[in-house]
Design a protein around this motif. Structure first.
Motif, mmCIF file in Angstrom:
data_model
loop_
_atom_site.group_PDB
_atom_site.id
_atom_site.type_symbol
_atom_site.label_atom_id
_atom_site.label_comp_id
_atom_site.label_asym_id
_atom_site.label_seq_id
_atom_site.Cartn_x
_atom_site.Cartn_y
_atom_site.Cartn_z
ATOM 1 N N GLN A 124 62.225 36.638 95.674
ATOM 2 C CA GLN A 124 62.623 37.969 95.336
ATOM 3 C C GLN A 124 63.309 38.650 96.732
ATOM 4 O OE1 GLN A 124 58.287 39.760 94.716
ATOM 5 N NE2 GLN A 124 57.944 38.845 92.935
ATOM 6 N N LYS A 128 66.944 41.123 96.175
ATOM 7 C CA LYS A 128 67.138 41.829 96.385
ATOM 8 C C LYS A 128 68.430 42.242 97.252
ATOM 9 C CE LYS A 128 64.819 45.311 98.830
ATOM 10 N NZ LYS A 128 63.921 45.914 99.279
ATOM 11 N N ASN A 132 72.397 43.710 96.611
ATOM 12 C CA ASN A 132 72.366 44.458 97.714
ATOM 13 C C ASN A 132 73.667 44.693 98.167
ATOM 14 O OD1 ASN A 132 71.462 47.082 98.821
ATOM 15 N ND2 ASN A 132 69.782 46.084 99.842
#
Length: 474
Positions: A124, A128, A132
């Protein structure tokens, strides 16, 4: 044999496994000895169970017996514990404990579930960070970070190494001695391929950091390649397949392999440049390529690698191909992961990391190193430990320090005037040193130091035993 409940690794079964582990320890605190080597408080899925397990450890550390009363006394002000029922919850844990045959099985299911949760978290976080735009790390750095985290998960010892009884250690020592007695000349470590060098070192041993240093043009890279090729082509000496990793931060992989082909096939490497190859040499090269292709040698020629990138890639090679020995050419070109203003501190961090890598992967790591120009200022050009650049940390962390020295190189650079006594003496020295390389062992934690002479053919970049000038590679 795990029960069906343990095999079914869903959330409810993990919860029950945790409860059974805790209850079994309350019934008899000695049960914790079966799991404490690998099971930590953070491996439990809920905070209450983490707190109870930490309480067990606190009680045992202070020589207080684990009982429902002593546990309750330490947790009575804990809100989570009181919300779960306090004393009644402890009683329910004890009830479940009577169904347990071996706490180890249930400890394992708790541990495995924790590793899976960490894997989910890592995945995860990776997704992310990759999406980003504000994250300053480039893609390469993110991949290295992910590899490092995955490696840590896959190589976390299930049962941590602990104290070993002396009798177990001595039996291993006797096993090594018996092997040498029954097979004179046998090498315990990975063989160097050179008789006199192996007799001093006993081969390269697992977890050792070996520094091979020398001034430019001494043949450091050539010697390292000879050692690497010998390691992965002398399997009959150790009865096992040796997988070799070679980081080349200076030379390209194409240039390195061209050298390997020249040494292995016995073809003058200058012919690779000028193209003056007759049919016989060309056919020999093609045959050599077919033989070299079978060697388990892996080369990474990425420039300016950080120590973390080297560590990550070495772990991957260990995991995928069972890496046996690692070469790095050369130490001063490695970059620290974090910027360090002081070069000595940077080198110290690099050498500590290389030694830690050798221990972690349980393989020998051979790192090449430059020498300072102080050598050139002396009459005797033979290197000494203080000649190592940033020598303090390198000397401290290394298990073996070897220098490569060729007197012939220095003699050729200073030819006296012809028809003089000095020139006659020079000719005599040049003849004695012709094609001779000295390997100077100045530090050896596990054995003797001293000098070993080898034959060096600069046209083939090949080293051989001094007693004969035939190949050491085949």
């Amino acid at each position: 044999m795990l029960t069906n409940e343990l095999a079914n690794n869903d959330l409810s079964s993990v919860m029950v496994a945790e409860q059974k582990v805790l209850g079994t320890i309350i019934v008899n605190q000695n049960n914790i000895e079966r799991i404490e080597d690998f099971l930590r408080a953070e491996h439990f899925s809920i905070e209450l169970h983490q707190e109870i397990y930490r309480t067990f450890l606190k009680l045992i550390d202070t020589n207080i017996k684990v009982t429902p009363t002593t546990v309750k006394n330490l947790l009575e002000n804990n809100f989570i514990f009181q919300e779960a029922g306090g004393q009644k919850y402890l009683t329910s844990l004890i009830t479940l404990a009577f169904m347990v045959i071996d706490i180890y099985d249930y400890g394992r299911i708790v541990y495995d579930a924790a590793i899976k949760r960490q894997l989910i978290t890592i995945s995860q976080e990776t997704i992310k960070n990759a999406g980003n735009a504000s994250i300053i790390d480039d893609a390469k750095t993110q991949v290295e970070t992910l590899e490092s985290k995955i490696y840590s998960l896959t190589n976390e010892d299930f049962v941590k190494r602990s104290f070993t009884n002396l009798s177990q250690i001595t039996s291993e020592v006797l096993k090594n001695i018996d092997q040498i007695v029954k097979n004179p000349g046998c090498v315990i470590g990975i063989p160097t391929g050179f008789i006199d060098l192996d007799s001093r070192l006993g081969g390269f041993r697992n977890s050792d950091l070996v520094i091979l240093a020398g001034r430019p043009s001494m043949g450091k890279t050539a010697f390292a390649l000879n050692l690497a090729i010998n390691a992965c082509s002398k399997a009959e000496l150790t009865k096992t397949k040796q997988v070799v990793g070679f980081f080349s931060l200076e030379m390209s992989s194409v240039d390195l392999v061209a050298r390997v082909i020249a040494m292995w096939g016995g073809v003058d490497s200058t012919r690779f440049i000028d193209g003056k190859l007759n049919e016989e040499n060309y056919n020999k090269i093609r045959q050599t390529v077919a033989e070299v292709n079978e060697l388990p040698l892996f080369i990474d020629d990425s420039p300016a690698l950080t120590i973390s990138a080297i560590r990550s890639r070495a772990r991957k090679l260990k995991r995928q191909n069972n890496l046996s020995i690692l070469f790095i050419d050369y130490l001063q070109l490695i970059k620290c992961t974090e910027k360090v203003d002081n070069r000595s501190l940077e080198v110290a961090e690099i050498t500590r990391s290389l030694k830690a890598l050798a221990k972690e992967l349980n393989i020998p790591v051979i790192a090449l190193s430059q020498l300072s120009r102080a050598v050139e200022q002396r009459v005797d050009k033979r290197p000494i430990l203080s000649d190592l650049r940033e020598s303090g940390s390198i000397e401290q962390d290394a298990d073996i320090v070897m220098f490569i020295y060729r007197e012939e190189y220095y003699l050729k650079a200073k030819e006296p005037q012809i028809n003089t006594i000095e020139h006659k003496e020079w000719i005599e020295k040049l003849n004695k040193s012709h094609n001779v390389a000295e390997i100077i062992i100045t530090k050896h934690r596990k054995g003797p130091t001293g000098n070993v002479k080898l034959y060096y053919d600069d046209k083939l970049s090949k080293f051989s035993n001094i007693t004969f000038s035939t190949t050491c590679l085949k």
